[in-house]
Design a protein around this motif. Structure first.
Motif, PDB file in Angstrom:
ATOM      1  N   ILE A   1       0.842  -1.202   0.000  1.00 25.08           N
ATOM      2  CA  ILE A   1       0.000   0.000   0.000  1.00 25.08           C
ATOM      3  C   ILE A   1       0.882   1.259   0.000  1.00 25.08           C
ATOM      4  O   ILE A   1       1.679   1.473   0.912  1.00 25.08           O
ATOM      5  CB  ILE A   1      -0.944   0.030   1.219  1.00 25.08           C
ATOM      6  CG1 ILE A   1      -1.889  -1.175   1.200  1.00 25.08           C
ATOM      7  CG2 ILE A   1      -1.764   1.323   1.212  1.00 25.08           C
ATOM      8  CD1 ILE A   1      -2.816  -1.242   2.394  1.00 25.08           C
ATOM      9  N   ILE A   2       0.715   2.065  -1.019  1.00 20.95           N
ATOM     10  CA  ILE A   2       1.454   3.329  -1.144  1.00 20.95           C
ATOM     11  C   ILE A   2       0.495   4.405  -1.639  1.00 20.95           C
ATOM     12  O   ILE A   2      -0.310   4.166  -2.551  1.00 20.95           O
ATOM     13  CB  ILE A   2       2.637   3.195  -2.127  1.00 20.95           C
ATOM     14  CG1 ILE A   2       3.716   2.258  -1.556  1.00 20.95           C
ATOM     15  CG2 ILE A   2       3.250   4.563  -2.438  1.00 20.95           C
ATOM     16  CD1 ILE A   2       4.865   2.004  -2.512  1.00 20.95           C
ATOM     17  N   HIS A   3       0.557   5.566  -1.040  1.00 18.74           N
ATOM     18  CA  HIS A   3      -0.169   6.729  -1.539  1.00 18.74           C
ATOM     19  C   HIS A   3       0.834   7.642  -2.247  1.00 18.74           C
ATOM     20  O   HIS A   3       1.879   7.988  -1.689  1.00 18.74           O
ATOM     21  CB  HIS A   3      -0.839   7.497  -0.392  1.00 18.74           C
ATOM     22  CG  HIS A   3      -1.412   8.826  -0.811  1.00 18.74           C
ATOM     23  ND1 HIS A   3      -1.406   9.940  -0.001  1.00 18.74           N
ATOM     24  CD2 HIS A   3      -2.002   9.217  -1.979  1.00 18.74           C
ATOM     25  CE1 HIS A   3      -1.966  10.944  -0.622  1.00 18.74           C
ATOM     26  NE2 HIS A   3      -2.330  10.543  -1.833  1.00 18.74           N
ATOM     27  N   ARG A   4       0.506   8.012  -3.474  1.00 19.34           N
ATOM     28  CA  ARG A   4       1.336   8.966  -4.224  1.00 19.34           C
ATOM     29  C   ARG A   4       0.464  10.131  -4.664  1.00 19.34           C
ATOM     30  O   ARG A   4      -0.638   9.942  -5.188  1.00 19.34           O
ATOM     31  CB  ARG A   4       1.985   8.323  -5.450  1.00 19.34           C
ATOM     32  CG  ARG A   4       2.953   9.285  -6.169  1.00 19.34           C
ATOM     33  CD  ARG A   4       3.860   8.555  -7.134  1.00 19.34           C
ATOM     34  NE  ARG A   4       4.855   9.426  -7.770  1.00 19.34           N
ATOM     35  CZ  ARG A   4       5.984   9.812  -7.211  1.00 19.34           C
ATOM     36  NH1 ARG A   4       6.283   9.419  -5.978  1.00 19.34           N
ATOM     37  NH2 ARG A   4       6.854  10.583  -7.844  1.00 19.34           N
ATOM     38  N   ARG A   5       0.947  11.333  -4.419  1.00 21.94           N
ATOM     39  CA  ARG A   5       0.224  12.548  -4.808  1.00 21.94           C
ATOM     40  C   ARG A   5       1.106  13.384  -5.723  1.00 21.94           C
ATOM     41  O   ARG A   5       2.306  13.564  -5.454  1.00 21.94           O
ATOM     42  CB  ARG A   5      -0.190  13.332  -3.573  1.00 21.94           C
ATOM     43  CG  ARG A   5      -0.786  14.711  -3.848  1.00 21.94           C
ATOM     44  CD  ARG A   5      -1.478  15.310  -2.626  1.00 21.94           C
ATOM     45  NE  ARG A   5      -2.873  14.850  -2.557  1.00 21.94           N
ATOM     46  CZ  ARG A   5      -3.759  15.317  -1.669  1.00 21.94           C
ATOM     47  NH1 ARG A   5      -3.400  16.220  -0.770  1.00 21.94           N
ATOM     48  NH2 ARG A   5      -5.006  14.873  -1.678  1.00 21.94           N
ATOM     49  N   THR A   6       0.488  13.889  -6.793  1.00 25.75           N
ATOM     50  CA  THR A   6       1.199  14.730  -7.757  1.00 25.75           C
ATOM     51  C   THR A   6       0.433  16.028  -7.950  1.00 25.75           C
ATOM     52  O   THR A   6      -0.766  16.009  -8.271  1.00 25.75           O
ATOM     53  CB  THR A   6       1.340  14.019  -9.117  1.00 25.75           C
ATOM     54  OG1 THR A   6       2.006  12.767  -8.937  1.00 25.75           O
ATOM     55  CG2 THR A   6       2.144  14.876 -10.093  1.00 25.75           C
ATOM     56  N   TRP A   7       1.092  17.124  -7.722  1.00 20.52           N
ATOM     57  CA  TRP A   7       0.529  18.454  -7.982  1.00 20.52           C
ATOM     58  C   TRP A   7       1.171  19.007  -9.258  1.00 20.52           C
ATOM     59  O   TRP A   7       2.405  18.996  -9.394  1.00 20.52           O
ATOM     60  CB  TRP A   7       0.835  19.424  -6.859  1.00 20.52           C
ATOM     61  CG  TRP A   7       0.313  19.120  -5.501  1.00 20.52           C
ATOM     62  CD1 TRP A   7      -0.833  19.601  -4.932  1.00 20.52           C
ATOM     63  CD2 TRP A   7       0.940  18.319  -4.477  1.00 20.52           C
ATOM     64  NE1 TRP A   7      -0.960  19.159  -3.636  1.00 20.52           N
ATOM     65  CE2 TRP A   7       0.111  18.366  -3.333  1.00 20.52           C
ATOM     66  CE3 TRP A   7       2.114  17.568  -4.431  1.00 20.52           C
ATOM     67  CZ2 TRP A   7       0.425  17.691  -2.157  1.00 20.52           C
ATOM     68  CZ3 TRP A   7       2.426  16.887  -3.272  1.00 20.52           C
ATOM     69  CH2 TRP A   7       1.592  16.946  -2.152  1.00 20.52           C
ATOM     70  N   THR A   8       0.361  19.507 -10.162  1.00 20.37           N
ATOM     71  CA  THR A   8       0.886  20.140 -11.373  1.00 20.37           C
ATOM     72  C   THR A   8       0.167  21.466 -11.576  1.00 20.37           C
ATOM     73  O   THR A   8      -1.069  21.512 -11.576  1.00 20.37           O
ATOM     74  CB  THR A   8       0.677  19.256 -12.617  1.00 20.37           C
ATOM     75  OG1 THR A   8       1.304  17.990 -12.406  1.00 20.37           O
ATOM     76  CG2 THR A   8       1.292  19.915 -13.854  1.00 20.37           C
ATOM     77  N   LYS A   9       0.932  22.531 -11.740  1.00 19.72           N
ATOM     78  CA  LYS A   9       0.342  23.839 -12.032  1.00 19.72           C
ATOM     79  C   LYS A   9       0.842  24.322 -13.382  1.00 19.72           C
ATOM     80  O   LYS A   9       2.042  24.310 -13.672  1.00 19.72           O
ATOM     81  CB  LYS A   9       0.720  24.866 -10.970  1.00 19.72           C
ATOM     82  CG  LYS A   9       0.151  26.264 -11.259  1.00 19.72           C
ATOM     83  CD  LYS A   9       0.538  27.284 -10.202  1.00 19.72           C
ATOM     84  CE  LYS A   9      -0.020  28.660 -10.532  1.00 19.72           C
ATOM     85  NZ  LYS A   9       0.696  29.295 -11.667  1.00 19.72           N
ATOM     86  N   GLN A  10      -0.107  24.740 -14.195  1.00 16.54           N
ATOM     87  CA  GLN A  10       0.217  25.381 -15.463  1.00 16.54           C
ATOM     88  C   GLN A  10      -0.770  26.511 -15.676  1.00 16.54           C
ATOM     89  O   GLN A  10      -1.972  26.269 -15.813  1.00 16.54           O
ATOM     90  CB  GLN A  10       0.150  24.391 -16.632  1.00 16.54           C
ATOM     91  CG  GLN A  10       0.444  25.000 -17.995  1.00 16.54           C
ATOM     92  CD  GLN A  10       1.823  25.669 -18.071  1.00 16.54           C
ATOM     93  OE1 GLN A  10       2.773  25.228 -17.435  1.00 16.54           O
ATOM     94  NE2 GLN A  10       1.937  26.749 -18.817  1.00 16.54           N
ATOM     95  N   GLY A  11      -0.269  27.733 -15.668  1.00 16.82           N
ATOM     96  CA  GLY A  11      -1.142  28.878 -15.807  1.00 16.82           C
ATOM     97  C   GLY A  11      -2.123  28.965 -14.661  1.00 16.82           C
ATOM     98  O   GLY A  11      -1.734  28.940 -13.488  1.00 16.82           O
ATOM     99  N   ALA A  12      -3.415  29.026 -14.989  1.00 15.10           N
ATOM    100  CA  ALA A  12      -4.459  29.181 -13.974  1.00 15.10           C
ATOM    101  C   ALA A  12      -5.141  27.857 -13.637  1.00 15.10           C
ATOM    102  O   ALA A  12      -6.303  27.839 -13.227  1.00 15.10           O
ATOM    103  CB  ALA A  12      -5.492  30.196 -14.453  1.00 15.10           C
TER     104      ALA A  12
END
Length: 546
Positions: A442-453
């Motif tokens: 069991i692994i939790h992976r979170r990815t945040w990506t911001k591009q412009g608005a």
């Protein structure tokens, strides 16, 4: 029973030998005795430019701490039905150094209360004489005397006995901010009093300071307990020490402390919002520590230059403390991608790994729910839990085993951290191991990506699980409109963001749940928690358009 044994084992195994020995010594009987005389006081140091404390009383009888008011004449100094933290605040004596208008009559009343404390709190007895409140009271009485020149022989003798009692047994069983404030009090006392014994306490405090300075204040500027509130208190401690020692104590590490202050105030700028509020990671509440403006002004008065970042765009991974901060016009995101705190001192840690906060157009939107109380209650446990933070909870369990009021057993460890700006404003990705105590896959992976608005938050859960939920706590001033599974987040009629969720294949609903937000101690404010259940794809994608 086996559960309690497991929790104890997985908590104790992280402790330092110093803490274990210190805990044994802590419970041994004391041999130190009260004395009836005090050393002469020094006239060479009389600094008066400290940050004023918040006013908690007008009549020096009824006091308001932690949003709760009690009267000394009714409850006394150590009433068992009053919370320990409230009693601690009473014994700190911060109120004699508050911003309340100083008058001769007020000074006399404050002195009368000091005398009352001496009469009603016998040597070594009760909450009053515990090392932490003793340390803060020693500092406050000294600051007060430097300003008013009003401590009597009776008060000075009591002060000296408090110093001796503290110096006999600092909080090595706890370490962290407790030991640091013990050291600060001993240094204040060593500067305030004259003589060989006073010099002994000065040296004892300086020795602890030198041992703990690099341990507690990390390379990126953060205080190692990773709470913005305790960090701000640590900055005040360093500034106070610099103020009284830099010109008078040759062995004081002047350059090192000045550098820690500079780095620490930059870190605090990154972890604060436009209205001066602190980011809510770990135990953190507004209104306890001095404000960023107060700390920066104090530093300026002491000749310490601070880099002001107002209006600057920045994207930083604070590697030592494990926080990521991206700030630009109309946008600020702070994410926790680090360890919960020092392995041997997680008392102020929450199970908040991979949580984040988001401010848009100068307004706080997504938050962690904050801290309103300490102690051993179920509400204290809930506020420390994964379910009280803007992150993913798996199988209804905490990512780190928080228990009791200030304990953590097995902890989430971050892994596979990646941060880049290739073709986008930023991409931040991190996994953690917190749920591997149930199953290694069991692994939790979170990815945040911001591009412009557009900010995209993608959660992936690997391994066989029963359930998982992503939660996003909204600031209580945010209102929600819903149209066809699309949420519109508004404040005062102005739209701040539009939210949609999918599982990578289909759009999925975002539920609105009643919850609470805790900006200061003693206060719970109704708010909305957005909740998204994991589907068979074991993936949740939240799109935030602003």
């Amino acid at each position: 029973m086996w559960r309690k044994i497991s929790l104890l084992f997985h908590t104790i195994k992280f402790l330092k030998p110093t803490q274990l020995i210190g805990r044994f010594i802590h419970f041994l009987p004391r041999s130190i005795l009260e004395v009836s005389i005090h050393p002469k006081i020094s006239t060479e140091t009389s600094y008066q430019g400290f940050i004023a404390k918040q006013s908690s009383t007008q009549d020096l009888d009824c006091f308001t701490f932690l949003s709760e008011t009690n009267c000394l004449s009714s409850i006394g100094w150590d009433h068992p039905e009053v919370s320990k933290l409230w009693r601690y605040n009473l014994h700190y004596f911060d109120f004699i150094n508050s911003s309340y208008v100083e008058q001769d009559s007020r000074v006399q009343k404050e002195l009368d209360l000091i005398h009352q404390w001496i009469d009603e709190n016998p040597f070594g007895k009760g909450t009053a004489w515990e090392p932490y409140p003793s340390s803060l009271r020693i500092i406050n009485w000294i600051k007060w005397h430097w300003r008013t020149k009003s401590l009597t022989d009776k008060a000075l003798t009591s002060l000296w006995n408090q110093v001796r009692y503290l110096g006999d047994r600092p909080e090595y069983h706890l370490l962290g901010n407790h030991l640091f404030i013990n050291a600060k009090a001993l240094i204040f006392a060593g500067v305030f009093f004259k003589g060989l014994e006073a010099q002994k306490y000065l040296n004892q405090g300086l020795e602890i300071l030198n041992q703990e300075l690099n341990e507690q204040f990390l390379e990126d500027g953060a205080h190692f307990e990773l709470s913005p509130m305790y960090h701000a208190l640590g900055m005040e401690d360093l500034l106070d020490l610099f103020a009284i020692c830099h010109a008078n104590i040759p062995t004081f590490p002047r350059g090192e402390v000045a550098q820690k202050i500079q780095l620490g105030l930059t870190w605090l700028q990154l972890m604060s919002y436009a209205h001066g509020e602190l980011a809510h990671f770990n135990d953190c509440a507004n209104g306890i520590a001095p404000s960023l403006d107060q700390l920066e002004s104090f530093a300026f008065d002491l000749g310490i230059q601070v880099n002001k970042m107002e209006g600057e765009s920045t994207t930083r991974l604070l590697k030592s403390s494990g926080f990521f901060v991206s700030a630009s016009k109309g946008f600020k995101m702070i994410a926790d991608v680090g360890e919960i705190g020092p392995t041997y001192l997680p008392g102020h840690a929450h199970a908040d790994t991979l949580s984040f906060e988001l401010a848009l157009h100068g307004e706080r939107v997504i938050v962690n729910s904050g801290t309103s109380l300490y102690g051993l209650s179920q509400e204290r446990l809930r506020q420390r839990s994964t379910s009280a933070h803007s992150t993913v909870e798996i199988n209804g369990e905490n990512s780190s085993e928080v228990w009791s009021g200030f304990r953590v057993a097995r902890r989430a460890e971050p892994m596979d951290l990646d941060c880049n700006q290739e073709g986008v404003d930023f991409t931040l990705a991190c996994s953690h191991t917190g749920y591997q105590r149930f199953s290694k896959d069991i692994i939790h992976r979170r990815t945040w990506t911001k591009q412009g608005a557009i900010l995209t938050v993608k959660d992936q859960v690997l391994g066989k699980i029963a359930s998982a939920k992503a939660r996003y706590f909204l600031h209580p001033e945010i209102t929600v409109r819903e149209e066809d599974q699309v949420l519109y987040l508004d404040k005062n009629g102005k739209n701040l963001a539009v939210l949609k969720a999918s599982d990578g294949v289909n759009e999925i609903p975002i539920l609105q749940k009643k919850s609470s937000y805790h900006p200061i101690f003693g206060l719970s404010v109704p708010t909305i928690c957005l909740e998204i259940a994991l589907t068979e794809s074991q993936e949740i994608i939240l799109n935030v358009t602003f």
